[in-house]
Design an enzyme around this catalytic site. Structure first.
Site, mmCIF file in Angstrom:
data_model
loop_
_atom_site.group_PDB
_atom_site.id
_atom_site.type_symbol
_atom_site.label_atom_id
_atom_site.label_comp_id
_atom_site.label_asym_id
_atom_site.label_seq_id
_atom_site.Cartn_x
_atom_site.Cartn_y
_atom_site.Cartn_z
ATOM 1 N N HIS A 25 0.864 -1.199 0.000
ATOM 2 C CA HIS A 25 0.000 0.000 0.000
ATOM 3 C C HIS A 25 0.892 1.238 0.000
ATOM 4 O O HIS A 25 1.225 1.785 1.039
ATOM 5 C CB HIS A 25 -0.913 -0.044 1.239
ATOM 6 N N HIS A 205 -9.587 0.893 -0.937
ATOM 7 C CA HIS A 205 -9.514 1.573 0.352
ATOM 8 C C HIS A 205 -10.910 1.500 0.982
ATOM 9 O O HIS A 205 -11.912 1.791 0.313
ATOM 10 C CB HIS A 205 -9.155 3.049 0.177
ATOM 11 N N GLU A 208 -11.066 3.549 6.357
ATOM 12 C CA GLU A 208 -10.008 4.462 6.808
ATOM 13 C C GLU A 208 -10.721 5.592 7.560
ATOM 14 O O GLU A 208 -10.609 5.717 8.772
ATOM 15 C CB GLU A 208 -9.220 5.007 5.615
ATOM 16 N N ASP A 286 1.854 4.120 2.730
ATOM 17 C CA ASP A 286 0.771 4.918 2.137
ATOM 18 C C ASP A 286 1.316 6.052 1.260
ATOM 19 O O ASP A 286 1.375 5.887 0.044
ATOM 20 C CB ASP A 286 -0.160 5.460 3.239
ATOM 21 N N ASP A 287 1.673 7.186 1.871
ATOM 22 C CA ASP A 287 2.218 8.337 1.130
ATOM 23 C C ASP A 287 3.424 8.865 1.909
ATOM 24 O O ASP A 287 3.343 9.897 2.584
ATOM 25 C CB ASP A 287 1.148 9.435 1.029
HETATM 26 N N1 HPA Z 1 -6.625 7.348 1.282
HETATM 27 C C1 HPA Z 1 -7.346 7.620 0.185
HETATM 28 N N2 HPA Z 1 -6.798 8.080 -0.927
HETATM 29 C C2 HPA Z 1 -5.477 8.249 -0.973
HETATM 30 C C3 HPA Z 1 -4.695 7.987 0.132
HETATM 31 C C4 HPA Z 1 -5.295 7.495 1.312
HETATM 32 O O1 HPA Z 1 -4.674 7.208 2.342
HETATM 33 N N3 HPA Z 1 -3.420 8.271 -0.241
HETATM 34 C C5 HPA Z 1 -3.453 8.687 -1.524
HETATM 35 N N4 HPA Z 1 -4.697 8.688 -1.962
HETATM 36 ZN ZN ZN Z 2 -3.767 4.798 0.650
#
Ligand code: HPA
Ligand code: ZN
Length: 348
Positions: A25, A205, A208, A286-287
């Protein structure tokens, strides 16, 4: 059997760092560091709203998912040419190699780029070349997963799939990302059915920021094989039982969750409860350019903040990362054997 009790806790950070692992991810656009954003902006003559790298980094104070996405899409505006996509992914792979990642499944968001007039082929070819080179030069097995932006319409997703089909051999699956609230998985039922018929692997996703019901509909309506995040699943005991029974992998991202205010800090994260409930969770970044750490930082900081997690749980999340990866079984077993050796050695 690995004697986990024989591994001293103070050896855990080093073991987490050196052990082989998979990352499942990672949004490749979320690995774009401010320095590279500025370099590409200059190379491409793109004007940024921030005067410096420091000013941009200082803007990374998020209150929720949307506040992050606004900056994340602005950062991606510097990506125009095939070499830009290559350079971004290559920078990630160099960091991944340093973290001993041996398998990476990279999300990318074509709609973020095609909406700016960038051809989808430019995006996919640039990323694919980086994956190929990562395999040749760094020994990392890497594949691409195309994500649909859920704040856009299903028609837009269907058109994106159509445009991507000439490059079908360059991506292994599809996912669903962007603003979760008010954009339930059901909205994308038709496009996921089509992808399924094409033999693509499916993830989404869910849970979250959105409710556990979105996890359920991602499984039942979209028929996904993994849930990205899924941390809110714990609010629904029946769902937890199902996720445990079906061994549905959850790609959990602790530093992301803290930065986007899903949890107040790492010591409040529900990873211990997820693992106690028998869920197949593993950690991911994630990012990473936006959330303050790549995969090893996520692992080390999370295990440091949560004293109930020890060597047994460390082994479990790393093993889960391989079991949940989209590769043939023999490949998974070879990596798990390497993982076993790393833990056995640490046990002495
Ligand atoms: N959630 C949803 N969209 C996203 C995310 C995330 O954590 N990171 C990049 N796009
Ligand atoms: Zn993500």
């Amino acid at each position: 059997m690995i004697p986990f009790d024989a591994i001293p806790r103070d050896q855990l950070p080093a073991l987490l760092r050196t052990a082989p692992k998979a990352e499942l991810h990672i949004h490749i656009e979320g690995s774009l560091e401010p320095e590279l954003i500025f370099k590409l902006a200059q190379r491409n003559g793109v004007k940024l709203d921030y005067p410096s790298v420091e000013a941009l980094r200082a803007a990374y104070a998020f209150t929720d998912l949307q506040s992050f996405l606004d900056i994340y899409y602005a950062g991606a505006s510097v990506l125009l040419k095939e070499e830009d996509f290559f350079d971004m992914a290559w920078a990630y792979f160099e960091r991944a190699a340093a973290d001993n990642i041996v398998r990476a499944e990279l999300f990318f968001d074509p709609q973020t780029h095609t909406a700016r007039g960038v051809d989808i082929g430019v995006v996919i070819r640039g990323l694919h070349h980086a994956c190929q080179r990562a395999h040749q030069e760094l020994g990392i097995s890497a594949d691409l997963i195309l994500c649909f932006l859920r704040h856009l319409s299903e028609e837009d997703a269907l058109a994106t799939l159509e445009a991507a089909l000439p490059y079908r051999q360059y991506f292994i699956g599809v996912g669903l990302d962007s603003s979760e609230r008010d954009h339930p998985p059901e909205k994308f039922a038709r496009v996921f059915a089509k992808c399924r018929a094409l033999g693509l692997r499916l993830v989404a996703h869910a849970g979250e920021e959105g409710p556990p019901a979105y996890v359920t509909s991602a499984l039942d309506v979209l028929k996904v094989e993994r849930i990205d995040h899924g941390v809110r699943s714990l609010e629904d005991p029946e769902l937890v039982k199902r996720l445990a029974k079906e061994r549905v992998p959850l790609t959990v991202c602790p530093l992301s969750n803290v930065k986007l205010c899903v949890f107040k800090d790492l010591s409040q994260h529900n990873l211990p409860a997820l693992l106690d409930a028998g869920l197949a969770a593993m950690l991911n970044s994630d990012d990473p350019a936006y959330f303050g750490g790549y995969l090893n930082e996520n692992l080390v900081q999370t295990f440091e903040a949560l004293p109930q997690l020890g060597p047994r749980q460390a082994y479990q999340v790393l093993r889960n990362s391989f079991e949940a990866s989209f590769v043939p079984d023999e490949r998974k077993q070879a990596w798990i054997a390497q993982l076993d050796r790393a833990f056995a050695e640490a046990a002495g």
